[in-house]
Every structure is written in C-alpha cells, then in structure tokens.
Write a protein that holds these residues in place. Sequence first.
Motif, mmCIF file in Angstrom:
data_model
loop_
_atom_site.group_PDB
_atom_site.id
_atom_site.type_symbol
_atom_site.label_atom_id
_atom_site.label_comp_id
_atom_site.label_asym_id
_atom_site.label_seq_id
_atom_site.Cartn_x
_atom_site.Cartn_y
_atom_site.Cartn_z
ATOM 1 N N ASP A 38 0.863 -1.176 0.000
ATOM 2 C CA ASP A 38 0.000 0.000 0.000
ATOM 3 C C ASP A 38 0.901 1.229 0.000
ATOM 4 O O ASP A 38 2.132 1.098 -0.012
ATOM 5 C CB ASP A 38 -0.983 -0.003 1.185
ATOM 6 C CG ASP A 38 -0.287 -0.266 2.515
ATOM 7 O OD1 ASP A 38 0.900 0.080 2.648
ATOM 8 O OD2 ASP A 38 -0.933 -0.802 3.431
ATOM 9 N N ASP A 313 -11.528 8.005 -11.636
ATOM 10 C CA ASP A 313 -10.455 7.250 -10.981
ATOM 11 C C ASP A 313 -9.978 6.122 -11.888
ATOM 12 O O ASP A 313 -10.798 5.446 -12.505
ATOM 13 C CB ASP A 313 -10.976 6.625 -9.682
ATOM 14 C CG ASP A 313 -11.055 7.642 -8.557
ATOM 15 O OD1 ASP A 313 -10.653 8.796 -8.786
ATOM 16 O OD2 ASP A 313 -11.529 7.277 -7.464
ATOM 17 N N PHE B 246 -12.350 -4.930 1.673
ATOM 18 C CA PHE B 246 -12.200 -3.853 0.688
ATOM 19 C C PHE B 246 -13.548 -3.177 0.444
ATOM 20 O O PHE B 246 -13.656 -1.950 0.467
ATOM 21 C CB PHE B 246 -11.648 -4.438 -0.625
ATOM 22 C CG PHE B 246 -11.409 -3.423 -1.721
ATOM 23 C CD1 PHE B 246 -10.163 -2.820 -1.871
ATOM 24 C CD2 PHE B 246 -12.418 -3.062 -2.616
ATOM 25 C CE1 PHE B 246 -9.923 -1.890 -2.874
ATOM 26 C CE2 PHE B 246 -12.202 -2.131 -3.617
ATOM 27 C CZ PHE B 246 -10.943 -1.542 -3.751
ATOM 28 N N ARG B 249 -14.584 -1.099 3.310
ATOM 29 C CA ARG B 249 -13.804 0.128 3.432
ATOM 30 C C ARG B 249 -14.168 1.133 2.345
ATOM 31 O O ARG B 249 -14.358 2.302 2.602
ATOM 32 C CB ARG B 249 -12.310 -0.220 3.356
ATOM 33 C CG ARG B 249 -11.387 0.829 3.928
ATOM 34 C CD ARG B 249 -9.953 0.313 4.100
ATOM 35 N NE ARG B 249 -9.309 0.013 2.821
ATOM 36 C CZ ARG B 249 -8.938 -1.205 2.436
ATOM 37 N NH1 ARG B 249 -9.154 -2.241 3.214
ATOM 38 N NH2 ARG B 249 -8.351 -1.393 1.273
ATOM 39 N N LYS B 250 -14.282 0.653 1.100
ATOM 40 C CA LYS B 250 -14.453 1.557 -0.038
ATOM 41 C C LYS B 250 -15.903 1.731 -0.470
ATOM 42 O O LYS B 250 -16.226 2.682 -1.172
ATOM 43 C CB LYS B 250 -13.655 1.024 -1.244
ATOM 44 C CG LYS B 250 -12.149 1.005 -1.031
ATOM 45 C CD LYS B 250 -11.585 2.405 -1.143
ATOM 46 C CE LYS B 250 -10.124 2.373 -1.510
ATOM 47 N NZ LYS B 250 -9.620 3.734 -1.772
ATOM 48 N N GLY B 251 -16.767 0.788 -0.100
ATOM 49 C CA GLY B 251 -18.162 0.869 -0.513
ATOM 50 C C GLY B 251 -18.446 0.022 -1.743
ATOM 51 O O GLY B 251 -17.546 -0.278 -2.527
ATOM 52 N N TYR B 254 -18.161 2.041 -5.212
ATOM 53 C CA TYR B 254 -16.771 2.241 -5.598
ATOM 54 C C TYR B 254 -16.200 0.947 -6.177
ATOM 55 O O TYR B 254 -15.517 0.941 -7.199
ATOM 56 C CB TYR B 254 -15.932 2.700 -4.392
ATOM 57 C CG TYR B 254 -14.479 2.942 -4.735
ATOM 58 C CD1 TYR B 254 -14.046 4.220 -5.100
ATOM 59 C CD2 TYR B 254 -13.548 1.903 -4.731
ATOM 60 C CE1 TYR B 254 -12.714 4.453 -5.437
ATOM 61 C CE2 TYR B 254 -12.225 2.121 -5.069
ATOM 62 C CZ TYR B 254 -11.813 3.394 -5.418
ATOM 63 O OH TYR B 254 -10.519 3.617 -5.767
ATOM 64 N N THR B 255 -16.507 -0.160 -5.511
ATOM 65 C CA THR B 255 -15.985 -1.448 -5.963
ATOM 66 C C THR B 255 -16.532 -1.789 -7.347
ATOM 67 O O THR B 255 -15.795 -2.238 -8.225
ATOM 68 C CB THR B 255 -16.348 -2.560 -4.958
ATOM 69 O OG1 THR B 255 -15.966 -2.114 -3.652
ATOM 70 C CG2 THR B 255 -15.642 -3.855 -5.283
ATOM 71 N N ASN B 258 -15.037 0.781 -9.967
ATOM 72 C CA ASN B 258 -13.588 0.796 -10.184
ATOM 73 C C ASN B 258 -12.952 -0.568 -10.365
ATOM 74 O O ASN B 258 -11.814 -0.651 -10.804
ATOM 75 C CB ASN B 258 -12.892 1.534 -9.048
ATOM 76 C CG ASN B 258 -13.171 3.025 -9.118
ATOM 77 O OD1 ASN B 258 -12.675 3.697 -9.997
ATOM 78 N ND2 ASN B 258 -14.021 3.503 -8.221
ATOM 79 N N VAL B 292 -5.733 -3.037 -8.088
ATOM 80 C CA VAL B 292 -6.587 -2.230 -7.218
ATOM 81 C C VAL B 292 -6.775 -2.925 -5.867
ATOM 82 O O VAL B 292 -6.698 -2.291 -4.819
ATOM 83 C CB VAL B 292 -7.951 -1.949 -7.883
ATOM 84 C CG1 VAL B 292 -8.830 -1.117 -6.955
ATOM 85 C CG2 VAL B 292 -7.749 -1.220 -9.203
ATOM 86 N N MET B 293 -7.023 -4.228 -5.894
ATOM 87 C CA MET B 293 -7.260 -4.948 -4.638
ATOM 88 C C MET B 293 -6.010 -5.738 -4.289
ATOM 89 O O MET B 293 -5.980 -6.973 -4.336
ATOM 90 C CB MET B 293 -8.474 -5.867 -4.791
ATOM 91 C CG MET B 293 -9.737 -5.108 -5.179
ATOM 92 S SD MET B 293 -11.117 -6.197 -5.564
ATOM 93 C CE MET B 293 -11.916 -6.297 -3.976
#
Lengths: 360, 417
Positions: A38, A313, B246, B249-251, B254-255, B258, B292-293
Amino acid sequence: MAEAQTQPRRPIESGTPDPFPHMHPTLRRNFGLWKYHDRPRPGVLHHVSHTGEEVWTVRAGTQRQMDLATIRSLCDIADEYADGYIRFTIRSNAEISVADESKVEPLIKALQQAGFPVGGTGPSVTMISHTQGWLHCDIPATDASGVVKALMDELHEEFINERMPNRVHITTSCCQINCGGQGDIAINIQHTKPPKIQHDQVANICERPSVVARCPVAAIRPAVVNGKPSLEVDESKCVACGACFPPCPPMQINDPEHSKLAIWVGGNHSNARGVPSFHKMVVAGLPNNPPRWPEVAEQVKKILYTYRDNARDYERVGEWIERIGWVRFFEMTGLPFTKHHIENWHGSRAKLNTSAHLRF
Amino acid sequence: MANKTYDTPKLDELESGPWPSFVTGLKRLAADKPMIAGVLGQLEQSYTDRKGYWKGGTVGVYGYGGGIIPRFTELKDADGEPQFPEAQEFHTMRFIPPAGMHYSTQTLRDICDMWEKHGSGLIALHGQTGDIMLQGTTADQVQECFDEFNEYGFDLGGAGPAVRTGMSCVGAARCEHSCCNEQKIHRMLINNFLDDMHRPSLPYKFKFKVSGCANDCMNAIERSDFAVIGTWRDAIEVDQSEVQAFVARKGRQYTIDNVITRCPSGALSLTDDDQLEIDNSSCVRCMHCINVMTKALSPGQERGVAILVGGKRTLRIGDLFGSVVVPFLPLRNHEDYERLLEIAQEVVDFFAENALEHERVGEMIERIGLPNFLEAVGLEVDPNMIREPRSISYVRMDDWDEQAEKWHQRQQESAAS
Ligand code: HEM
Ligand code: SF4
Ligand code: SF4
Ligand code: SF4
Ligand code: SF4
C-alpha cells in the motif's frame, strides 16, 4: 604502459551483473515472497511479505544527469538510513528502502534537505523520461535535460502529491526518433522543413545509396550539383522526418526557427484494462524556446489539468479520451483540430471513423 | 590556477525552481573538470543558437566494436580551432548496470571514484535502454577507464547494430505482482548474446526487456524487439475475506465502478454477500483488479511468461507493438529456461540472416508475414497471436487440410499430456 602496448588486455565479457549483492537484505530475503503493498503517503511504498517482513520504499526524483556530488549525497543518505542500498527506476527516480518504519520520516527529510523531491508514486506525475539533447546527442533539435528541468519545476506539486486520476507518465524527445519513449503526454520536437543540403560536402561524407535507402517516402535522388556528386530532395514528397540526417549530416534538418515542438497524448505501456497504446499528436507548432520553453509548459498543463478535472479514478489520459471521445477532448482543451491530426501514413484508414458513431 | 569558465546566462536560469538542477551539478564539476566547463560553454551556445554542436566519430576499446558513443565538437572558429577547446572530445561510455538497477552504495561510490579519475564526473542514471551512461571522456582515457571498470565487474553495453543492454523491472525483488524471476531471465538472455552486443554485426539494433507482469513497467511491448512478460495460466488467487474488507472500506459502488466494470473482459462480478466471482476463462490477465485490490487478489500459481516480438518506434514504417509469438511458456525448471533461451536464439539468428540492413525485427515480420516468421523460428500458431482472423480473401489455401490436421494433432497431444 609499455606492457599494455605489447599485450593488449582482453575484456572480461561479464555482461549484466548479478543484482543480489546490490539488493537491500530485506529484499534479498523476501525475493519472490511479497504479498501486497500500500502507499502510506505520496512518495512511499509499503510492501509486506508472506514471511511477515515489511519494507518501506521512499521514492525521490533526480535530475538524471548527475554530478559526482549529487550521487555521493544519495549514497550518504542510503548509508545512513538504508544499510547502504539504493535502486533507480526506469524514469530516473531513486528508491531507498528501509525495513524499519521509524526511519521513513527522517529519510524523507534527509532527501528533501539534500534537494531531492519525494513523490512520484501512485496517481502522480512522475519524473519525465527523456533523451540526450544538446548535451550529448549528435542529431538533436532541442535539449532534453533542460526541457525536463523546466517542466518538472512546473509540475513539482504534482510529483509530490497523488492527486491525478491515475499515474501520469510524461516523456520528452529531442528528435522524432523519440528515444524518450511513449507517454500519457509526450513532448517531441518535429522538423517542419525539408533538409538543407550542403552540396559540396555530400560526396566526402555520405554514402549516397544508403541515404537514399533511408528515406521512408523515396524523396531523395542522387544528383550532380556544381559538377560534384550530391543528392536532391523532392520537397513536395519530403515528410521532414530527419532520417537522412544521421547518415548524412550535410542534409541539415535541424532549424532553429522551423523545428517546432509537438505534444502527443494517450501513450500507455501498461496492459491494465486496455491494451498498450501509442501516443497521438494533439498540438504542434510550439516554438523551441530555451531555457524554459514556457509555451510548451502552458499547453502541457492545460491538457494535464483538463484530464485531472474530468477523468474518473483509474483512467489514464488515453482511456479518459477514449471515453469522452476526441470531439470532446478538442472542445474541452480548446485546442485546434486540423488536417494534420488525420493519419495518412501506412495503415491510416484503420484510424478513420467507419461507423455512424458520432458525438455532438 | 583556476579553470577557465564561460558565462552561461541562459543555463543559469535553469538553476532556480524546486526540481534538482543538472546545471548546478555541471557547474560543480566544472570547478575541477575543464572539460565540463567547456561543455557548459558549448551548451550555452546551443541554447542561444537553438542548434546542437556534437558530431560522431569512432572511438572504441580493444576487443569490442561498440559501447562507446564518440562526440567531437563542431564549434570551430574561423581558423578551425575549437571554440571550447576543453570540450573538443566528450565521449560517452555505456556500462551495463546490475539487473533491476540495484546498487550497493559502495559500488556507486566506486563508480564515482573511477569516473572522477578517468572522466568528466557526469553520470546519467540511466539511459532509456538502461545503461549507466558515463558522459564525457577523451579517446586517450577510454581504454584505461574501461579496463578499470571491467576488472571491477562492469561490462560495456550495446550500441550500433547490436544486441542492446537489457532491462528488467524490480519484480520479484519488491513487487507482489511478479510472475517470474525477472533478473534471472534478463541476465540469462543478455549474457547469452554478449558476442552480438560487443561486436555489432546484426542488421540493426535488437533489444530485450523483461517485465514481471502485464503492467509492463519496463515498457517492453512497445520498446523492445523481444519482450518477456510474466503471466499465469490458472485462476486468480482470491482472499474473499479481504474482498469483503475492501468493499466494507471503499463501498459497493466504488468497488463496482472501479473494479467490476473496469474488467476489460467482463470476467468479474460481485455477489450480494460481497464475494468476488471471477470467470477465469474470460480473464485476459490484464492486472487491473489485482492492482486495485492488492491485498485480496494475486496472480495464479501456474506462472510463466509470454513472449512478444517486434516492438519499435516510428522510424521507417511507423510505430509497432511487439506481437505475441509465445502466449505461455512455463518456467518451472532448467529445461524451461533452456527453451526460452533457444527461442531467443532462433529469433536473433533468423533476424541476423534475413532482415534487410537497418530493418528491425518487427519490420521484418511485417514484410514476410507472421506465419513465415513462426515457421522459420519453429513456433506453432495459436489464436492468442491475433486480434481476429483474416478478412482478406486473397491467399493460397492448397495445404489447408494438412494445416488443419496439424492443429488437431496438437490438440490431441496437449489433451493427452
Ligand atoms: C544517431 C545517434 C543516436 C544517438 C546518439 C542516440 C542516443 C540514444 C541514447 C543515449 C539512448 C539511451 C541509451 C541507453 O539507455 O543505453 C537511446 C535510446 C533509444 N534510441 Fe537512440 N540514439 C541515436 C539514434 C537512434 C536511432 C536512429 C533510433 C531509431 C529508431 C533510435 C531510437 C532509440 C530508441 C527507441 C531508444 C529508447 C529505447 C528504449 O527505451 O528501449 N536512436 N538513444
Ligand atoms: S530523440 Fe533523437 S536527438 Fe534525442 S537522443 Fe534520441 S536520437 Fe538523439
Ligand atoms: S527528411 Fe525524411 S522524408 Fe525528407 S528527405 Fe530526409 S529522409 Fe526523406
Ligand atoms: S511489471 Fe509487474 S512485476 Fe514488474 S514491477 Fe511492474 S507491476 Fe511489478
Ligand atoms: S486481471 Fe483483468 S481481465 Fe482478469 S479479471 Fe482482473 S480485471 Fe478482469
């Protein structure tokens, strides 16, 4: 010295050195075992291994063309914080890794104090990959290190922050050979006039058949000028590519006034989401204006910030344009669209719109 | 006695601003190195006239045909005397860095000391093909300098119509995405072709680059004649509890926006209880979801490399990407590595014998067609090599049955193994 003359030394053809002795011990121990990473803050990567070991890497921009004192100051910092190891990225950023989190902040401070900006990770504008230019190449129409220094001064805030939609790779090149590589934004100089031939020198310097063979549009013919063998160029065919200049320097292609800078967008070497893409020309005709090339910086920033404000994004510059379309790109940036944007080289029709997909 | 320096009002403007300045570095060097003082003078002239003033020539070391880029000044006064005599010669030596560009500071310091002794002190880390570029020495220093670096453990890189210095990403040393041992592949390939690097005799340049995954941090597909890209053949590894973490955390939106909808092959879906479903047979191994993950996903376990041949930039026929000639080569054991080397050898040999002068391998493939190239280097056709099959009908098909039989046979063999 006398010995060397009688018995020349044979080279040791050792090739590419083994990197392991040069690798930070934590990287060496965890080679192939990394689990995830990260980014705790811009400029810092944090990697965690399956063994449970962790490493923090601080990335710093350099000027690439470095003097001894600069390199030694990087070494001093790596010695003090990172057991004496350092690596460089393809874009000339220095990376110093530490296995102890408490060293990260002091390491960042030390780098900043020594004049190296910390950043270039994640969705930032990382260091510009570039070429040789007037400092060292024999065919450049502009400089490289100077253009990059001037631009990185302008983009410094985007290097130290991660506030782009995705990473932005910029490249510059000092002729159309484009040693600098593909870029989300690429700044390459372009010749705009056919070569000026110094006829009295051609016979001495140039192998005429090989120069003729180099021209991609067969614009060059052998000719006799003032009673001497020379070459002539069909100027209506010439695409001012400059390919004839390296093998035949009397075919001078560089021109202080008429060699202009052009900006290209959407080059991307990653295969993430889309397949890799070449950059495409969007702006041309910018003056070659040392020492700070302000006209170029202005256009680059216009494109960069339009991208930042409008892309989603993870969209790279090219993906953003693919989504909104070129019509909208030229509209949003206010850049002129001309006949010169339309490809007319090999395979050009594949780049034309053969559908009724239209945008208004 | 103080060295002569030249006024550089234009370059001086490049000393301000937040980015480190190469001009400041050059000035520091100029205090001890007259050559750099001269280079600054010439560079300032370039900034004034907007013209370059170096020309090439020939400078080399005993036993090698390339690796040094000679530069002589073109700035002469009316009597033919160099305007900046200190910088009459300014040659670059290309040295090969350790794979992945790792350095112990001891090594970097030794490089600095040696270059302080034999050269100008100006070093580019690194050139776009990955060389350590020691910039600025004179012809009479070159042999001694090379000998010292060479004894120390460094070898000259490529220049001219030769195999060039290779590049590999940081990969397994510090990247969880790595699907192969980049450094090992890099060194094996390059070190096998040292003769073709040091004694340029190919039709044109030939570059190897190695990236450990499809993110292709080394720009191998666009910028090398022989790109080795790490990949995997089985299923992406998923840690479903990390997927859930994930999403938490991100919703969900968003998942979905993205990750799920960004999959280029529509291979992903998110279940109502936040599990990730992956249709691995559709996945094109693009790396996006894994990028991303990073905690939840990793490449599969059956790893190896893809090989793409023929990338290059515009000169002559236009930009070319490398194209797939080997979709998957496992690298489990010594024999597999030998096979990789054999493929590289076949490609370089065929290029050496069949490319026209100044033609890159990608251009040669364009000229002769991929099927002929594959046959010549002993590789089998595979639908992974194309975006779509032929649409042009003009082609000789009289060995169709034979070709179809070949395919069936290969299918049977791979089913049996
Ligand atoms: C004539 C003088 C030339 C000079 C002085 C020159 C200089 C350079 C230098 C210094 C590099 C970096 C090398 C390294 O890292 O080791 C480079 C890379 C490169 N050169 Fe040239 N170059 C010349 C001609 C050409 C030509 C004719 C082409 C034609 C296609 C070309 C294409 C490239 C490309 C594409 C790269 C980048 C390669 C990569 O990223 O892998 N160069 N050049
Ligand atoms: S882009 Fe052109 S001018 Fe610049 S270094 Fe490469 S070959 Fe030389
Ligand atoms: S500049 Fe290019 S197109 Fe023009 S004559 Fe030279 S090689 Fe041909
Ligand atoms: S190419 Fe892949 S494996 Fe190599 S450094 Fe980049 S992300 Fe990591
Ligand atoms: S790697 Fe790419 S293609 Fe495969 S599932 Fe992930 S996003 Fe889709």
